[in-house]
Design a protein around this motif. Structure first.
Motif, PDB file in Angstrom:
ATOM      1  N   ASN A   1       0.871  -1.174   0.000  1.00  0.00           N
ATOM      2  CA  ASN A   1       0.000   0.000   0.000  1.00  0.00           C
ATOM      3  C   ASN A   1       0.908   1.223   0.000  1.00  0.00           C
ATOM      4  N   SER A   2       1.146   1.787  -1.186  1.00  0.00           N
ATOM      5  CA  SER A   2       2.179   2.814  -1.341  1.00  0.00           C
ATOM      6  C   SER A   2       1.832   4.123  -0.646  1.00  0.00           C
ATOM      7  N   GLY A   3       0.554   4.443  -0.529  1.00  0.00           N
ATOM      8  CA  GLY A   3       0.174   5.711   0.105  1.00  0.00           C
ATOM      9  C   GLY A   3       0.355   5.695   1.609  1.00  0.00           C
ATOM     10  N   LYS A   4       0.238   4.508   2.222  1.00  0.00           N
ATOM     11  CA  LYS A   4       0.320   4.406   3.684  1.00  0.00           C
ATOM     12  C   LYS A   4       1.575   3.671   4.149  1.00  0.00           C
ATOM     13  N   ASP A   5       2.419   3.244   3.174  1.00  0.00           N
ATOM     14  CA  ASP A   5       3.649   2.525   3.497  1.00  0.00           C
ATOM     15  C   ASP A   5       3.342   1.313   4.381  1.00  0.00           C
ATOM     16  N   GLU A   6       2.346   0.532   3.965  1.00  0.00           N
ATOM     17  CA  GLU A   6       1.967  -0.685   4.680  1.00  0.00           C
ATOM     18  C   GLU A   6       1.926  -1.853   3.701  1.00  0.00           C
ATOM     19  N   GLU A   7       1.974  -3.048   4.240  1.00  0.00           N
ATOM     20  CA  GLU A   7       1.914  -4.243   3.411  1.00  0.00           C
ATOM     21  C   GLU A   7       0.655  -5.048   3.717  1.00  0.00           C
ATOM     22  N   GLU A   8       0.052  -5.599   2.674  1.00  0.00           N
ATOM     23  CA  GLU A   8      -1.087  -6.497   2.808  1.00  0.00           C
ATOM     24  C   GLU A   8      -0.665  -7.872   2.293  1.00  0.00           C
ATOM     25  N   LYS A   9      -1.112  -8.914   2.960  1.00  0.00           N
ATOM     26  CA  LYS A   9      -0.818 -10.274   2.521  1.00  0.00           C
ATOM     27  C   LYS A   9      -2.116 -11.066   2.518  1.00  0.00           C
ATOM     28  N   PRO A  10      -2.958 -10.840   1.490  1.00  0.00           N
ATOM     29  CA  PRO A  10      -4.270 -11.492   1.461  1.00  0.00           C
ATOM     30  C   PRO A  10      -4.151 -13.007   1.320  1.00  0.00           C
ATOM     31  N   ALA A  11      -4.874 -13.730   2.153  1.00  0.00           N
ATOM     32  CA  ALA A  11      -4.846 -15.189   2.083  1.00  0.00           C
ATOM     33  C   ALA A  11      -5.654 -15.695   0.897  1.00  0.00           C
ATOM     34  N   ARG A  12      -6.580 -14.868   0.403  1.00  0.00           N
ATOM     35  CA  ARG A  12      -7.405 -15.269  -0.733  1.00  0.00           C
ATOM     36  C   ARG A  12      -7.971 -14.036  -1.408  1.00  0.00           C
ATOM     37  N   PHE A  13      -8.261 -14.185  -2.682  1.00  0.00           N
ATOM     38  CA  PHE A  13      -8.959 -13.156  -3.433  1.00  0.00           C
ATOM     39  C   PHE A  13     -10.386 -13.651  -3.673  1.00  0.00           C
ATOM     40  N   LEU A  14     -11.296 -12.691  -3.850  1.00  0.00           N
ATOM     41  CA  LEU A  14     -12.717 -13.045  -3.940  1.00  0.00           C
ATOM     42  C   LEU A  14     -13.328 -12.476  -5.214  1.00  0.00           C
ATOM     43  N   GLU A  15     -13.972 -13.348  -5.981  1.00  0.00           N
ATOM     44  CA  GLU A  15     -14.786 -12.903  -7.107  1.00  0.00           C
ATOM     45  C   GLU A  15     -16.190 -12.707  -6.561  1.00  0.00           C
TER      46      GLU A  15
ATOM     47  N   ASP B   1      -6.836   3.906  -2.046  1.00  0.00           N
ATOM     48  CA  ASP B   1      -5.508   3.342  -1.785  1.00  0.00           C
ATOM     49  C   ASP B   1      -4.989   2.619  -3.024  1.00  0.00           C
ATOM     50  N   THR B   2      -3.672   2.681  -3.226  1.00  0.00           N
ATOM     51  CA  THR B   2      -3.015   1.977  -4.324  1.00  0.00           C
ATOM     52  C   THR B   2      -2.274   0.762  -3.782  1.00  0.00           C
ATOM     53  N   LEU B   3      -2.503  -0.374  -4.406  1.00  0.00           N
ATOM     54  CA  LEU B   3      -1.752  -1.590  -4.110  1.00  0.00           C
ATOM     55  C   LEU B   3      -0.795  -1.849  -5.263  1.00  0.00           C
ATOM     56  N   CYS B   4       0.468  -2.115  -4.950  1.00  0.00           N
ATOM     57  CA  CYS B   4       1.463  -2.239  -6.011  1.00  0.00           C
ATOM     58  C   CYS B   4       2.622  -3.120  -5.557  1.00  0.00           C
ATOM     59  N   SER B   5       3.612  -3.223  -6.409  1.00  0.00           N
ATOM     60  CA  SER B   5       4.848  -3.927  -6.071  1.00  0.00           C
ATOM     61  C   SER B   5       5.742  -2.990  -5.271  1.00  0.00           C
ATOM     62  N   LYS B   6       6.311  -3.488  -4.180  1.00  0.00           N
ATOM     63  CA  LYS B   6       7.144  -2.620  -3.341  1.00  0.00           C
ATOM     64  C   LYS B   6       8.416  -2.192  -4.068  1.00  0.00           C
ATOM     65  N   THR B   7       8.895  -3.017  -4.973  1.00  0.00           N
ATOM     66  CA  THR B   7      10.116  -2.670  -5.715  1.00  0.00           C
ATOM     67  C   THR B   7       9.826  -1.702  -6.859  1.00  0.00           C
ATOM     68  N   LYS B   8       8.564  -1.626  -7.290  1.00  0.00           N
ATOM     69  CA  LYS B   8       8.175  -0.700  -8.362  1.00  0.00           C
ATOM     70  C   LYS B   8       6.935   0.063  -7.905  1.00  0.00           C
ATOM     71  N   PRO B   9       7.077   0.921  -6.889  1.00  0.00           N
ATOM     72  CA  PRO B   9       5.888   1.559  -6.312  1.00  0.00           C
ATOM     73  C   PRO B   9       5.358   2.711  -7.157  1.00  0.00           C
ATOM     74  N   LEU B  10       4.091   2.979  -7.012  1.00  0.00           N
ATOM     75  CA  LEU B  10       3.474   4.184  -7.567  1.00  0.00           C
ATOM     76  C   LEU B  10       2.179   4.440  -6.808  1.00  0.00           C
ATOM     77  N   ILE B  11       1.687   5.669  -6.918  1.00  0.00           N
ATOM     78  CA  ILE B  11       0.397   6.035  -6.330  1.00  0.00           C
ATOM     79  C   ILE B  11      -0.509   6.481  -7.466  1.00  0.00           C
ATOM     80  N   LEU B  12      -1.612   5.772  -7.647  1.00  0.00           N
ATOM     81  CA  LEU B  12      -2.563   6.112  -8.694  1.00  0.00           C
ATOM     82  C   LEU B  12      -3.426   7.294  -8.260  1.00  0.00           C
ATOM     83  N   GLU B  13      -3.971   7.988  -9.246  1.00  0.00           N
ATOM     84  CA  GLU B  13      -4.829   9.151  -8.958  1.00  0.00           C
ATOM     85  C   GLU B  13      -6.018   8.729  -8.107  1.00  0.00           C
ATOM     86  N   ASN B  14      -6.285   9.510  -7.070  1.00  0.00           N
ATOM     87  CA  ASN B  14      -7.376   9.187  -6.152  1.00  0.00           C
ATOM     88  C   ASN B  14      -8.731   9.485  -6.791  1.00  0.00           C
TER      89      ASN B  14
END
Length: 697
Positions: free
Chosen positions: A341-355, A385-398
């Motif tokens: 989470n590039s805007g808050k400098d936090e990490e998420e580790k979701p155990a599952r994604f949901l359709e 909030d923007t979720l991205c790769s920590k090695t290639k971070p960016l913040i998308l337009e809110n």
């Protein structure tokens, strides 16, 4: 990770319209014909799959946007069904931010209605390609030609009528696709069942209409123009491709017809969604900023790009706690991997994604570019909030949301529930960006700010049902704002001891009013030797905090430009806190000299009533400080478009029923803030200052 479907075979679309145009009914038919549901849900019966909230089922309206996924002609279609009521326009705003295309429903009788214009402008803002579906062709007074003319006049659109209806009102039975020259017929039964398809090329009128369509497409597509000028026949595939190109470029809007409640026209609509609306692969690269360098970053819609996704909705779930809906713009990820989470400098580790399928869910292991998914979150992801790769971070337009226009006092019925009320309101405000909770500076009571009476009514209902908190509420009040009447300047010097450490700052500020709706602008014109760069942010913070409480009646200030003109500092005694305090002092001095004025929300009205009651309606609107903007006849009724202050419109539904013997209806949506006339301003301030008691419900 293997993608289960090609990106070109994905459609992310929204269903949008004015209230009661048939959005949820159309979505329910789509789910039925794509095999997702085995039985058609009905809004009026409270059985619609997409209207899953208790409040939606009871009231027969959509309150929150619901996402679902279906499949048609080997294409995956992700659908978001959005509310039509103006109080819930934020749901449309955040949906359009992440969608690639939209279906705008127009009522065959009402045509382009007020909220139709609102969602159209929102789609223009995000450059979303769209189809128009003229629904309710079976209704008495259905006039698709008038709806198409209103699209040109009111929406500044370029409609391409790619279908011609077979009959209308009680005689409506189907449509003819002018591109493929195919007749789709559901018969004369009240509820259409089996559809028959046949060749329509032998019908002279159909050929004439197709020739007109080819001529219109030639105006927006060079390839068809060449064929048209040369007098060559235009094959269906070429015409279909040209309509698609014009739609994706925003140069045209295909128009279809149907009667969703009668099960007529839905399958051709699905064909059109696949044929004419974009896939994620058709979209331009998404742009953002690097969180540290603030340099521009782009991500192409590809699985091979670094991961980037935008959270567009947070929702409280009774089983999973906090759910976050997000759109993947680039890259891919597997459940259990780390998302940054590039805007808050936090990490998420979701155990599952949901359709998601309305309020039901299906677990998914992998996600790819173009997907719209959800996940449970422990870190409290919020909208934007923007979720991205920590090695290639960016913040998308809110995502930007309209500001609340109405407020009311809310208190727990017992002191024991005070903490529960605060916690519940915090969760609801996190879920709904247009809901705000503040404290009345005079009484210390909690103030609930929302988009309208219905919005706040739903929130109070949810407090009781979902959180078990019953509350006392005050009468809804208008959320006024304040602004300045003329330019002014102010200066302040802070020089004092604070906790043993000296504090020094000097600030000179200019203030000037901006046009209505401009918001706030801060400009720094001080030289670095007057106010060093490290203190400029503190000055802006001081100004921002001063905006929260105005000078006339304590309402937030708006539409103001603040310029830091000059200042002074001491290298030993100056601190950011000192400049923040000095800036607030200078701002208040300047604002007091700038003839502050009260602003009120103005609402756009559309009133439909028999012509016999025109005089009474207009006279009543004049007494409410309303201004008539236009009138027209629609199906034997008079349509009045007007603008009136929100403060004068409470309880108008009852008044209109009385004036028209129950035969008049109206819709209302926010237009803009504008200054209150001086005579009225004095009355409003006196009323606000004397309002200490509140009634309970």
């Amino acid at each position: 990770m293997t993608r289960p479907y090609a990106m070109e075979h994905v459609r992310n679309i929204g269903i949008m319209a004015h209230i009661d145009a048939g959005k949820t009914t159309t979505t329910e038919r789509i789910l039925y014909y794509t095999g997702i549901t085995y039985k058609i849900g009905e809004v009026d019966e409270g059985t619609a799959v997409m209207d899953w909230m208790a409040q939606e089922q009871e009231r027969g309206i959509t309150i929150t946007s619901a996402a679902t996924t279906c499949y048609w002609n080997a294409h995956r279609v992700n659908i978001i069904d959005t509310p039509g009521h103006v109080d819930f326009t934020a749901e449309v705003e955040r949906s359009l931010r992440v969608l690639d295309g939209a279906v705008i429903l127009l009522c065959g009788v009402g045509g382009v209605e007020p909220q139709s214009e609102t969602v159209w402008r929102q789609a223009d803002k995000y450059r979303v390609p769209r189809l128009a579906f003229i629904n309710k062709m079976d209704r008495v007074g259905a006039d698709p030609e008038r709806a198409v003319a209103q699209m040109r006049a009111r929406l500044n659109a370029h409609p391409l009528v790619i279908q011609t209806p077979l009959g209308r009102e009680d005689a409506f039975r189907g449509v003819v696709d002018l591109v493929g020259m195919t007749r789709y017929d559901w018969g004369m039964d009240v509820i259409g069942s089996d559809m028959t398809a046949s060749d329509a090329s032998g019908d002279r009128e159909v050929r004439e209409r197709r020739a007109l369509l080819v001529e219109q497409v030639a105006d927006v597509d060079e390839r068809i123009m060449e064929m048209y000028v040369e007098g060559r026949d235009v094959p269906a595939d070429d015409l279909r491709a040209a309509v698609r190109r014009a739609t994706l470029a925003g140069r045209a809007v295909p128009v279809l017809h149907g009667a969703s409640f009668r099960n007529k026209g839905v399958q051709p609509l699905l064909d059109a969604i696949v044929d004419y609306l974009p896939s994620p692969a058709d979209m331009p690269p998404v742009r953002g900023l690097h969180p540290k360098t603030h340099q521009a970053e782009i991500r192409r819609p590809s699985d091979e790009e670094p991961f980037a996704a935008l959270v567009f909705k947070a929702q409280n779930d009774p089983y999973m706690g906090q759910l976050a809906y997000f759109r993947v713009y680039s890259g891919k990820a597997r459940a259990g991997s780390v998302l940054y989470n590039s805007g808050k400098d936090e990490e998420e580790k979701p155990a599952r994604f949901l359709e998601m399928h309305s309020n039901k869910r299906k677990e998914v292991l992998d996600i790819f570019a173009g997907d719209i998914m959800a996940m449970g979150t422990m870190k409290g992801l919020t909208t934007g909030d923007t979720l991205c790769s920590k090695t290639k971070p960016l913040i998308l337009e809110n995502i930007t949301f309209p500001l609340p226009v109405i407020q009311m006092i809310v208190e727990p019925k017992s002191k024991v529930d005070h903490g529960k009320l605060e916690a519940a309101l915090a969760k609801l405000a996190k879920e709904d960006p247009t809901l705000r909770v503040t404290t009345d500076p005079n009484t210390g009571q909690a103030l609930l700010h929302g988009m309208g009476e219905l919005h706040l009514d739903i929130i109070i209902d949810r407090l009781a049902r979902e959180f078990g908190v019953r509350a006392n509420t005050g009468r809804p009040q208008v959320a006024y704002r304040e602004t300045l009447g003329k330019p002014s300047s102010g200066k302040a010097e802070l020089s004092r001891q604070s906790g043993g450490k000296a504090q020094y700052a000097k600030v000179e500020m200019w203030l000037e009013p901006l046009p209505r709706g401009a918001g706030f602008e801060f400009v720094n014109k001080a030289r670095p030797n007057e106010v060093p760069a490290e203190f400029v942010g503190a000055v802006e913070d001081g100004v921002h905090e001063s905006f929260d409480v105005g000078l006339l009646a304590g309402f937030p200030l708006s539409d103001i430009k603040a310029t830091l003109a000059s200042g002074a500092f001491n290298s030993d005694e100056s601190t950011p806190l000192a400049f923040k305090i000095a800036a607030a002092m200078a701002f208040k001095e300047a604002a007091a000299k700038a003839e502050p004025a009260l602003m009120e929300p103005l609402m756009k009205l559309e009133i439909v009533a028999p012509d016999d009651y025109l005089g009474d309606i207009v006279g009543d609107l004049n007494s409410r400080r309303g201004k008539i903007e236009g009138m027209e006849m629609r199906g034997g009724s008079r349509v009045i478009r007007a603008v009136a202050p929100l403060a004068e419109m409470f309880g108008y539904a009852t008044i209109l029923r009385t004036l028209t013997q129950g035969r008049g209806v109206f819709s209302m949506e926010f237009a803009q803030y504008d200054t209150v006339p001086p005579a009225v301003q004095a009355q409003i301030i006196a009323r606000i200052e004397g309002r200490l008691a509140y009634e309970t419900h």
